[in-house]
Design a protein around this motif. Structure first.
Motif, short mmCIF file in Angstrom:
data_model
loop_
_atom_site.label_atom_id
_atom_site.label_comp_id
_atom_site.label_asym_id
_atom_site.label_seq_id
_atom_site.Cartn_x
_atom_site.Cartn_y
_atom_site.Cartn_z
N GLN A 8 0.98 -0.74 -0.15
CA GLN A 8 0.12 0.26 -0.01
C GLN A 8 0.52 1.06 -0.12
N GLU A 43 -4.95 1.62 -3.93
CA GLU A 43 -5.16 2.63 -4.64
C GLU A 43 -5.87 3.75 -3.03
N HIS A 44 -5.31 4.08 -3.01
CA HIS A 44 -6.47 5.28 -1.82
C HIS A 44 -5.56 6.87 -2.06
N HIS A 45 -6.22 7.53 -1.71
CA HIS A 45 -6.50 9.18 -1.69
C HIS A 45 -7.07 10.10 -0.78
N SER A 46 -5.97 11.06 -0.68
CA SER A 46 -5.81 12.76 0.34
C SER A 46 -5.92 11.29 1.59
N VAL A 51 0.12 6.29 0.72
CA VAL A 51 0.38 6.99 -0.68
C VAL A 51 -0.18 6.06 -1.55
N SER A 53 -1.77 6.32 -4.63
CA SER A 53 -2.73 7.16 -5.32
C SER A 53 -3.19 5.93 -6.53
N HIS A 80 -14.64 5.93 -9.71
CA HIS A 80 -13.74 7.26 -10.13
C HIS A 80 -13.39 7.23 -11.67
N GLY A 111 -11.33 6.96 0.11
CA GLY A 111 -11.10 7.67 1.09
C GLY A 111 -12.06 8.51 1.28
N THR A 115 -13.12 13.79 -0.99
CA THR A 115 -11.57 13.66 -2.14
C THR A 115 -12.74 12.71 -2.73
#
Length: 328
Positions: A8, A43-46, A51, A53, A80, A111, A115
């Motif tokens: 991750q 995949e993650h955001h903000s 981190v 992304s 998304h 997230g 976001t």
């Protein structure tokens, strides 16, 4: 039993977030050398902790640095994006690493919803249309043409689509489309796993590429030379889990700092509950727990997610488990 990796790109206190991305690349090469089956990226955001992304970009970099290991997203948060664009990206990846690409997709925002709306102003509507998005994505990754449109580049191989989830919803969807399914065991500490896997197998509709159901669990695990060392290094994630429940997010703290700070009386039950369910200990201890889990769920593959403040501790954990479970 086969083992795979879910990474991750976790940020580490005292280091730049960009280092987490480069460490992911190094870990992928390490995992291949140890005999791991797959290397998946989230995949993650903000988020100040996770981190990674853009898994598709990391996958391209890993494809250029590896030769055998399968590379995948775990996953692309499909609401998304337009399914056609995702299919095109992963067909390009398939051209770079033929026969090695997994396309794991999920419905969660990765997230907060603020976001999510910045990524897609119609995020809520897209999440509701997730089955239709999966249908189109599956078509564009497996058929020469869908809805009068071709997703290029074409080739002899196609990305393998997986459904990711932590509830019955994803299990039912994977079963309906005849796709492999991965349950986020680490996310729920196993809660709901039995029901989800049973639902998936019971409702499974065979597809041409997957005539039989194919399921796995993603488990958080940490092995060290001794149980005491493993428990010490696991403090970093314990601190993060406690802070997350309080709505606080940040980079992974060192276990020495966590030990010095200690946990409050209110936090103690949370930590005790985590430790009771954790796959943490010496290599034989963790391997025995993983074998027991795989036997209980009738699985021939598990995906391991490991966090540690020191990247070498994490690499050593994967090496110990590879040796203990005799990976090739």
């Amino acid at each position: 039993m086969k083992l795979s990796v879910l990474d991750q790109s976790v940020s580490i206190a005292g280091r730049g977030e960009d280092e987490a991305i480069r460490d992911t690349l190094a870990l992928a090469q390490h995992a291949e050398s140890l005999g791991y089956q797959r290397f998946w990226l989230s995949e993650h955001h903000s988020l100040a902790t996770i981190v990674g992304s853009a898994p598709e970009i990391l996958m391209a970099a890993i494809a250029a640095r590896t030769e055998r290991i399968r590379i995948g997203s775990a996953g692309v948060m499909l609401p998304h994006y337009a399914p056609l664009k995702v299919a095109e990206q992963f067909r390009v990846l398939e051209a770079l690493a033929p026969g090695r690409i997994d396309l794991g997709v999920g419905r969660a925002p990765g997230g907060d919803m603020h976001t999510a709306r910045a990524l897609n102003p119609n995020a809520h509507m897209a999440a509701e249309a997730f089955p239709e998005l999966v249908r189109d994505l599956q078509a564009w990754t497996s058929l020469p043409q869908h809805r009068g449109i071709t997703a290029h580049p074409l080739g002899p191989h196609a990305p393998e689509v997986w459904i990711l989830g932590s509830s019955d919803y994803g299990a039912q969807l994977a079963a309906h489309f005849g796709l492999p399914y991965a349950f986020a065991y680490f996310f729920t500490d196993g809660q709901g796993a039995e029901q989800a896997i049973e639902t998936y197998r019971r409702m499974y509709r065979p597809s041409e590429r997957h005539p039989l159901p194919q399921a796995t669990l993603c488990v958080w695990a940490l092995a060290a030379d001794t149980e005491a060392q493993a428990l010490h290094h696991a403090r970093s994630r314990e601190r993060w889990r406690v802070d997350r429940q309080r709505g606080r997010f940040g980079p992974l703290q060192s276990p020495d700092d966590v030990k010095a700070q200690g946990f409050s009386e209110a936090d103690a039950p949370i930590v005790e509950s985590m430790r009771a369910k954790a796959f943490v200990g010496s290599a034989p201890q963790v391997a025995d727990k993983l074998r027991a889990l795989a036997t209980r769920f009738e699985l021939d593959e598990l995906v391991i997610n490991t966090w540690a403040h020191d990247p070498e501790v994490r690499r050593h954990s994967y090496a110990l488990l590879a040796r203990e479970l005799q990976l090739r």
